[in-house]
Design an enzyme around this catalytic site. Structure first.
Site, PDB file in Angstrom:
ATOM      1  N   ASP A 119      -8.564  -5.158  -2.732  1.00 36.19           N
ATOM      2  CA  ASP A 119      -7.936  -5.350  -1.420  1.00 36.19           C
ATOM      3  C   ASP A 119      -8.286  -4.256  -0.424  1.00 36.19           C
ATOM      4  O   ASP A 119      -8.328  -3.072  -0.747  1.00 36.19           O
ATOM      5  CB  ASP A 119      -6.417  -5.432  -1.530  1.00 36.19           C
ATOM      6  N   HIS A 168       0.876  -1.184   0.000  1.00 39.89           N
ATOM      7  CA  HIS A 168       0.000   0.000   0.000  1.00 39.89           C
ATOM      8  C   HIS A 168       0.906   1.225   0.000  1.00 39.89           C
ATOM      9  O   HIS A 168       1.539   1.531   0.994  1.00 39.89           O
ATOM     10  CB  HIS A 168      -0.910   0.001   1.229  1.00 39.89           C
ATOM     11  N   LEU A 169       0.956   1.888  -1.134  1.00 33.93           N
ATOM     12  CA  LEU A 169       1.872   3.025  -1.268  1.00 33.93           C
ATOM     13  C   LEU A 169       1.155   4.349  -0.990  1.00 33.93           C
ATOM     14  O   LEU A 169       1.796   5.402  -0.926  1.00 33.93           O
ATOM     15  CB  LEU A 169       2.527   3.023  -2.647  1.00 33.93           C
ATOM     16  N   ARG A 170      -0.175   4.287  -0.823  1.00 29.02           N
ATOM     17  CA  ARG A 170      -0.984   5.404  -0.305  1.00 29.02           C
ATOM     18  C   ARG A 170      -1.111   6.612  -1.231  1.00 29.02           C
ATOM     19  O   ARG A 170      -1.807   7.557  -0.892  1.00 29.02           O
ATOM     20  CB  ARG A 170      -0.451   5.887   1.055  1.00 29.02           C
ATOM     21  N   HIS A 197      -2.834 -12.457   1.585  1.00 31.02           N
ATOM     22  CA  HIS A 197      -2.629 -12.563   3.043  1.00 31.02           C
ATOM     23  C   HIS A 197      -3.461 -13.624   3.772  1.00 31.02           C
ATOM     24  O   HIS A 197      -4.216 -13.310   4.668  1.00 31.02           O
ATOM     25  CB  HIS A 197      -2.790 -11.213   3.732  1.00 31.02           C
ATOM     26  N   ASN A 226      -5.381  -6.371   9.320  1.00 34.80           N
ATOM     27  CA  ASN A 226      -6.486  -7.088   8.715  1.00 34.80           C
ATOM     28  C   ASN A 226      -5.974  -7.944   7.559  1.00 34.80           C
ATOM     29  O   ASN A 226      -5.419  -7.400   6.614  1.00 34.80           O
ATOM     30  CB  ASN A 226      -7.535  -6.083   8.206  1.00 34.80           C
ATOM     31  N   HIS A 266      -9.107 -10.441  -1.282  1.00 39.12           N
ATOM     32  CA  HIS A 266      -8.967 -10.197   0.160  1.00 39.12           C
ATOM     33  C   HIS A 266     -10.127 -10.963   0.781  1.00 39.12           C
ATOM     34  O   HIS A 266     -11.281 -10.565   0.647  1.00 39.12           O
ATOM     35  CB  HIS A 266      -9.074  -8.685   0.404  1.00 39.12           C
ATOM     36  N   ASP A 292       2.027  -6.818   2.584  1.00 37.30           N
ATOM     37  CA  ASP A 292       0.867  -6.029   3.010  1.00 37.30           C
ATOM     38  C   ASP A 292       1.333  -4.772   3.759  1.00 37.30           C
ATOM     39  O   ASP A 292       0.748  -4.361   4.761  1.00 37.30           O
ATOM     40  CB  ASP A 292      -0.105  -6.845   3.868  1.00 37.30           C
ATOM     41  N   HIS A 307       0.564   3.977   8.182  1.00 39.02           N
ATOM     42  CA  HIS A 307      -0.458   4.884   8.731  1.00 39.02           C
ATOM     43  C   HIS A 307       0.249   5.938   9.558  1.00 39.02           C
ATOM     44  O   HIS A 307       1.189   5.623  10.287  1.00 39.02           O
ATOM     45  CB  HIS A 307      -1.445   4.136   9.633  1.00 39.02           C
TER      46      HIS A 307
END
Lengths: 311, 426
Positions: free
Chosen positions: B150, B60-62, B230, B276, B177, B303, B307
């Site tokens: 995902d 997750h590169l946001r 995952h 998660n 997911h 994953d 944050h």
């Protein structure tokens, strides 16, 4: 003792110590002027993120009787609603010079998180469905007062209702067991936590099968939202299966005690008026709340033996 | 002509061979693997392993949308430091990766950073809302080969069936997911004795396993290829093992944290452990490791879910799930000591490159003629994780203060050293 966050952390010695200290506080509360200077100059902030009347008033009364200053943080008018983080809120109030936070929050673990952000003592007044240690202290003190028992060895206590969502149940199971009682949980499987095999309890699903052998019948509040969530089909059905009815009162042992942490749902778990039960301790639970919370505040903030004197 | 690089004295780990040799790189390619090579830049690698660079199927590169947590550049740098040369970017951005415009933007930002290949995944459904299909054919023409919602599982079985049928026509892979949302409302941690004590709503294993089972059966009737993201439970591993035995085109990944951390950590009330799917039991970990060893699990994927601190400082129920992974993955996997070095390279490079369909440039044997996307790591070096010294913009690593074994020393991306002696070069 720095914090009171769970019965687990308190342990048996801490628990019995606080119960003994509560006797002193109860004596103070009998005086014509029920106030001592023990915590003069100390400040207690109540930080309630969830509605509460009795617990908050009980703490504030306790603080005042020990001559502590109190401040109340009202979430609805606070900057929490302006997006201020909990950490900032706690840091800000700490900067004002606070010795203890009394915290209630709907989220599990908040008292532990907060204690990383402040040097003040933390008293857990309820975190989610996790812990409510002062309620457990009140309940143990109330049982002790009624039975004059120092230990609960051999005592059979049934906790009835929504164990799954109850912080009162989690604290009381720990406290009652520490004092030696045999605890039975009475609830439909949908209102029990997923796995209680490691708890020192037995489980029953039918109240009528245990009510006749019970020394203390501890009724929990059933919140109406449990119906919407499918935990019970209807409140009427729950009430029939698990409510305290006149018929069930007659099935109680003659010296059995009935308790409820309040507020009661009349017509749901309490189908009768508590005054109809000979040994209802529900009013004593409320009355003892102040003495117990005085003991907790004094234990955390007091400096030894300065309980004497007049304010 | 660009300068040549020689990696000196590492053990070259390939599919069929393992030998100590020097590796010479020129113009983006491996040009020679032999003893006593010389080049413009010589990188000492004695005691190290050199293999194809790692490929993360799950980062997750946001960016776009949550640049406060991570950007494609900072995430790429974290990846390079973790030995990665390609990252599959998850589509739960804002706006989500359900249009060619966003896919192109993500890929371009990856090129601008120039530290790894950023491989954007596409959404299965528009806006990851689970209601209607994203323009998968358009996205596939724009180069997307892996589609996933995902963060969400596709709940609607009929829609998932259509998506698989459509994907088969396009020759792309869907990645699920697995989480039946009705069973995980408000869930914070694994449903277990620990959540009983804490009074937290549980995330039961069955919520994952029901969807794994459903999707295996949908693959059986559609013939499309499917990747499970995952996986975290014992029964999920058993289901995938049986599906593979039936010859279904299914692959699966596990994360380093699901291989190393258990549910009991939540009793610290620290939301850094909220993720998660949630951390599970020691028994689940054993089953996941068995799955790695017998080939049921194809890949280790991070994953990586950055944050910002203020989000993770919220209470357990409100804090967003997810933890960092790119810079610690290798060290966690090697510290767990669950498989041979060669298997680690297979799980972190060869297999994921194939699943992401980038096997022509990544996950290649280190031989003359191969694209020079390489990782050089010291499998024995122990190091302590300091969140403030990670390259990621966020600090939410569950391994803070922990000692890991195995660290990346050099990373070569497209023939250029992106990491030398553990330092990012840009």
């Amino acid at each position: 003792m720095k914090h009171l966050r769970s019965i687990d952390e308190l342990g048996l010695d801490g628990l019995t110590g606080l119960l003994q200290l509560t006797d002193h506080m109860a004596e103070i509360n009998q005086r014509p002027v029920p106030k001592v200077p023990a915590l003069r100059g100390r400040t207690v902030a109540s930080l309630f993120f969830e509605d509460s009347t009795r617990t908050r008033l009980s703490f504030e009364t306790a603080a005042k009787r020990l001559s502590a200053d109190t401040m109340t943080f009202n979430v609805s008018t606070s900057s929490v609603n302006k997006g201020e983080s909990l950490r900032d809120t706690v840091a800000t109030i700490t900067d004002m010079g606070v010795d203890a936070f009394v915290v209630r929050h709907k989220s599990v673990g908040i008292p532990w998180q907060i204690s990383q952000w402040t040097t003040a003592s933390i008293i857990n007044a309820g975190d989610g469905a996790h812990q409510h240690p002062t309620q457990a202290l009140v309940d143990c003190y109330t049982i002790r007062e009624a039975t004059h028992a120092q230990s609960f060895a051999g005592m059979k206590i049934a906790i009835v209702g929504d164990i799954k969502h109850s912080r009162v149940a989690r604290s009381n199971i720990q406290a009652f067991s520490l004092l030696g009682a045999k605890v039975t949980l009475v609830a439909p499987p949908t209102l029990l936590p997923p796995d209680v095999s490691h708890w020192p309890v037995t489980v029953a699903h039918k109240l009528d099968e245990v009510i006749g052998q019970t020394d203390v019948l501890y009724m929990l509040r059933l919140q109406s939202e449990r119906m919407a969530q499918g935990h019970v089909p209807t409140l009427r059905e729950y009430s029939e299966q698990y409510g305290l009815t006149h018929k069930r009162v007659l099935a109680l042992k003659s010296d059995a005690i009935v308790m409820h942490p309040g507020p009661m749902n009349r017509g749901v778990e309490m189908q009768i008026d508590p005054s109809d039960v000979k040994n209802s301790l529900i009013h004593r639970q409320v009355a003892n709340g102040v003495s117990v919370r005085m003991a907790v505040l004094f234990e955390l903030l007091g400096s030894g033996s300065n309980l004497g004197g007049q304010a | 002509m660009s300068q040549s690089i020689v990696i000196k004295g590492a053990t070259v780990v390939n599919r069929e061979s393992q030998q100590v040799a020097d590796v010479k790189i020129e113009n983006g390619f491996v040009v020679e693997v032999a003893k006593n090579l010389k080049g413009d830049l010589q990188l000492d690698a004695s005691g190290c392993i050199v293999s194809s660079g790692f490929v993360d199927l799950h980062a997750h590169l946001r960016e776009p949308g949550k640049e406060e947590a991570e950007t494609i550049e900072t995430g790429s740098r974290a990846g390079a430091l973790g030995g990665y040369t390609a990252l599959v970017a998850m589509p739960n951005t804002d706006p989500p990766q359900d249009s060619v415009a966003v896919i192109d933007f993500v890929r371009e930002q990856g090129k601008r950073a120039g530290l790894v290949d950023v491989v954007p995944s596409g959404c299965i459904t528009l806006g990851r809302q689970g209601e209607s299909l994203a323009p998968m054919a358009e996205l596939s023409l724009a180069g997307v080969t892996l589609f996933t919602d995902d963060g969400n599982g596709v709940q609607d079985a009929a829609l998932m069936r259509r998506a698989l049928e459509y994907a088969r026509g396009l020759g792309v892979t869907l990645a699920q997911h697995c989480e039946v949302a009705e069973l995980t409302k408000g869930a914070v941690m694994n449903e277990c004795s620990c959540c009983t004590d804490l009074g937290l709503p549980g995330w039961p294993a069955i919520a994952e396993e029901l969807m794994v089972f459903r999707d295996i059966e949908l693959v059986r009737i559609t013939g499309a290829s499917m990747h499970f993201l995952h996986l975290s439970t014992k029964r999920s591993v058993e289901l995938v093992r049986a599906a593979k035995r039936d010859g279904l085109p299914i692959t699966a990944e596990v994360t380093p944290h699901h291989l190393s951390l258990t549910q009991e950590l939540l009793a610290s009330y620290d939301s850094v452990y909220k993720v998660n799917p949630p951390l599970r039991s020691a028994e689940d970990i054993r089953a996941l490791k068995d799955g790695l060893r017998d080939g049921t699990i194809d890949a280790i994927a991070t994953d990586h879910a950055p944050h910002p601190r203020r989000d993770k400082e919220m209470s357990l129920d409100l804090a967003p799930p997810g933890m960092l992974g790119l810079e610690t993955a290798l060290g966690v996997v090697l510290a767990e000591g669950m498989c041979e070095i060669r298997d680690v390279v297979a799980l972190m490079s060869w297999n994921p490159a194939k699943i992401a369909r980038i096997g022509s440039t990544h996950g290649l044997d280190v031989v003359a003629g191969a694209n020079a996307n390489l990782c050089v790591f010291d499998p024995e070096l122990t190091w302590s994780v300091d969140p403030d010294r990670l390259a990621s913009k966020s600090t939410n690593t569950p391994y803070a203060g922990k000692t890991l074994r195995g660290r990346v020393r050099h990373t070569i991306f497209k023939g250029t050293a992106t990491v030398i002696d553990g330092q990012a070069q840009k």
